[in-house]
Design an enzyme around this catalytic site. Structure first.
Site, PDB file in Angstrom:
ATOM      1  N   HIS A   1      82.715  11.971  24.162  1.00  0.00           N
ATOM      2  CA  HIS A   1      82.952  12.780  25.229  1.00  0.00           C
ATOM      3  C   HIS A   1      83.912  12.196  25.958  1.00  0.00           C
ATOM      4  O   HIS A   1      84.204  10.836  26.269  1.00  0.00           O
ATOM      5  CB  HIS A   1      81.789  12.761  26.103  1.00  0.00           C
ATOM      6  CG  HIS A   1      81.916  13.935  27.179  1.00  0.00           C
ATOM      7  ND1 HIS A   1      82.259  13.833  28.470  1.00  0.00           N
ATOM      8  CD2 HIS A   1      81.426  15.216  27.208  1.00  0.00           C
ATOM      9  CE1 HIS A   1      82.252  14.728  29.134  1.00  0.00           C
ATOM     10  NE2 HIS A   1      81.835  15.747  28.531  1.00  0.00           N
ATOM     11  N   HIS A   2      84.871  13.025  26.699  1.00  0.00           N
ATOM     12  CA  HIS A   2      86.340  12.510  27.249  1.00  0.00           C
ATOM     13  C   HIS A   2      85.824  11.408  28.703  1.00  0.00           C
ATOM     14  O   HIS A   2      86.478  10.523  29.080  1.00  0.00           O
ATOM     15  CB  HIS A   2      86.963  13.493  27.756  1.00  0.00           C
ATOM     16  CG  HIS A   2      88.420  13.113  27.740  1.00  0.00           C
ATOM     17  ND1 HIS A   2      89.077  11.874  28.445  1.00  0.00           N
ATOM     18  CD2 HIS A   2      89.620  13.902  27.486  1.00  0.00           C
ATOM     19  CE1 HIS A   2      90.455  11.837  28.288  1.00  0.00           C
ATOM     20  NE2 HIS A   2      90.573  13.257  27.727  1.00  0.00           N
ATOM     21  N   SER A   3      84.336  11.692  29.069  1.00  0.00           N
ATOM     22  CA  SER A   3      84.078  10.763  30.130  1.00  0.00           C
ATOM     23  C   SER A   3      83.882   9.169  29.837  1.00  0.00           C
ATOM     24  O   SER A   3      83.810   8.396  30.772  1.00  0.00           O
ATOM     25  CB  SER A   3      82.769  11.253  30.746  1.00  0.00           C
ATOM     26  OG  SER A   3      81.582  11.099  30.012  1.00  0.00           O
TER      27      SER A   3
END
Length: 464
Positions: free
Chosen positions: A172-174
């Site tokens: 996930h980009h987070s």
């Protein structure tokens, strides 16, 4: 865990996590044991319901992965020790303001290692290329279970034209931006001839993105120093105004590269092509510019070639449309790149000194769409564009408005990456095949454009 691409589409959607604090979780100070660092503003943006933003990395391997237990053991000793890869984002509602925070959890490696069920009968490497490509593309439509850390490795043990097996990382980009994740993944590897040593990498930028020069002695030097501030301020102001104009009325020209509204959530096809880094460097040396300048020029040439062919297919006249506006948002790492040694120490000793996370700014880059008689004019234009953008604080200014910028531009029909390793460079594209159905032809345009520019650069070097 096993599953075919079709089975991956049938995974359960994200379920709500109970974040209420139990009595056992309370500490003597009244705070919770799990209360960790807040998710960064950019990371919180990627968790909004309208986004399904993942980073997908594809690794070509020299030998098949027959010992999955060794892979699990290696990940447990490195990647899983990083706080982001052993935590989940939860909503802390204990204060006056709801805050998304990272909460440590137990990591079950079987949830993160995926071996898909693929045809058992041997097929040709060329047909396997398409099989791997389709499998990776299927990942763009699935989400990950937020009750466990938001990352996974897919092991595809079939030979392709470039490698004996393929490993696919999806996170996930987070968890971090591209630069952070690449550095972290490399910090999890070791040299083949000495398993105790980290891989050797070229030097990276250790300082901030933009450093103002110090004034030299003398009135003329001081005036030039003041003038550099004025130019920097003016360029930044112009770039910010263009962002505002884009928000209000300034639109790109309708071309086959421009997708329809809502296609941000459509399936993406991931395609790539290998080019020689030495070819790029030979142009760089002949032109006295940087590798990035050459890549901007090659991109402009390839897009022009592609759009010119598309225009001739759909129009009677052969004249190329003038004043075609094709712009891209260029992601810029605005903090010092963490070295792999610092990240390795972070995983081994639990240190948190290394700067990590999502700290990316944006530059709006307009690619000239034109057919030049001299191929080197693409590089000259690319050099001028890059020099202009380097003398602006656009990336830093846009970082503080990342939420607005991502909602304005989002992920459109074409995302382009250049990734170099050893003496090769990968041109990687994520495309919406309902808009760009001939993505492999577009890759051919990149290869042909670099070839033509390199030939012209060699002639220029011989003249000099």
């Amino acid at each position: 865990m096993a599953g075919s691409p079709d089975e991956l589409h049938m995974r359960k959607r994200l379920r709500k996590i109970n974040t209420k604090t139990t009595a056992e979780e309370k500490t003597a100070t009244g705070t919770t044991k799990w209360e960790g660092e807040p998710v960064s503003p950019a990371g919180q943006l990627f968790h909004e319901p309208s986004f399904n933003c993942h980073i997908i990395s594809i690794f070509g391997l020299g030998i098949p992965i027959n010992n999955v237990d060794a892979v699990i053991e290696g990940l447990q000793a490195t990647l899983v020790r990083h706080p982001r890869f052993s935590s989940i984002p939860v909503l802390d509602e204990s204060g006056s303001k709801k805050v998304l925070r990272w909460r440590p959890v137990e990591v079950n490696m079987k949830d993160h290692i995926i071996i898909p069920s693929l045809p058992s009968e041997p097929t040709s490497p060329s047909s396997n290329d398409q099989l791997v490509e389709d499998y990776v593309s299927s990942l763009s439509l699935t989400t990950m279970d937020r009750s466990r850390p938001l990352w996974e490795f897919h092991i595809i043990n079939i030979p392709t034209t470039e490698c004996a097996a393929t490993a696919v990382f999806r996170g996930h980009h987070s968890l971090g931006d591209g630069m952070s994740l690449i550095s972290l993944l490399l910090a999890s590897t070791r040299q083949s001839d000495d398993p105790t040593k980290l891989p050797s990498l070229p030097p990276h930028r250790a300082g901030p993105l933009y450093v103002l020069p110090r004034p030299e002695e003398g009135i003329c030097a001081f005036l030039l120093w003041i003038f550099s501030f004025v130019v920097l301020f003016w360029h930044t102001l112009v770039d910010v105004v263009l962002f505002v104009a884009t928000t209000l009325f300034l639109r790109d020209t309708e071309t086959p590269l421009k997708g329809h509204k809502g296609m941000e959530c459509a399936k993406k096809q991931f395609v790539h092509r290998t080019i020689r880094l030495d070819d790029v460097k030979s142009v760089k040396n002949a032109m006295g510019c940087t590798v990035n300048d050459v890549l901007v020029g090659v991109t402009s040439a390839a897009l022009s070639r592609y759009l010119y062919r598309k225009h001739c297919e759909t129009k009677d006249e052969k004249k190329f449309p003038r004043n075609t506006r094709v712009r891209s948002t260029l992601l810029v790492n605005i903090r010092p790149t963490p070295g792999i040694h610092a990240l390795a120490e972070m995983m081994e000793e639990g240190k948190t000194d290394a700067k990590y996370g999502n700290r990316i700014g944006y530059m709006m880059l307009q690619f000239p769409i034109v057919i030049h008689e001299d191929p080197l004019d693409y590089v000259r234009q690319g050099t001028a564009i890059a020099a202009r953008k380097k003398n602006s604080l656009e990336a830093i200014a846009s970082y503080f408005n990342a939420k607005l910028i991502v909602k304005l531009f989002g992920t459109k029909a074409l995302t382009l990456h250049y990734q170099s390793y050893m003496n090769t460079m990968k041109v990687v594209m994520a495309v919406d095949d309902s808009v760009i159905s001939d993505s492999h032809q577009l890759l051919d345009d990149f290869v042909e454009s670099l070839s033509v520019i390199r030939t012209a650069a060699e002639k220029l070097s011989k003249k000099n």
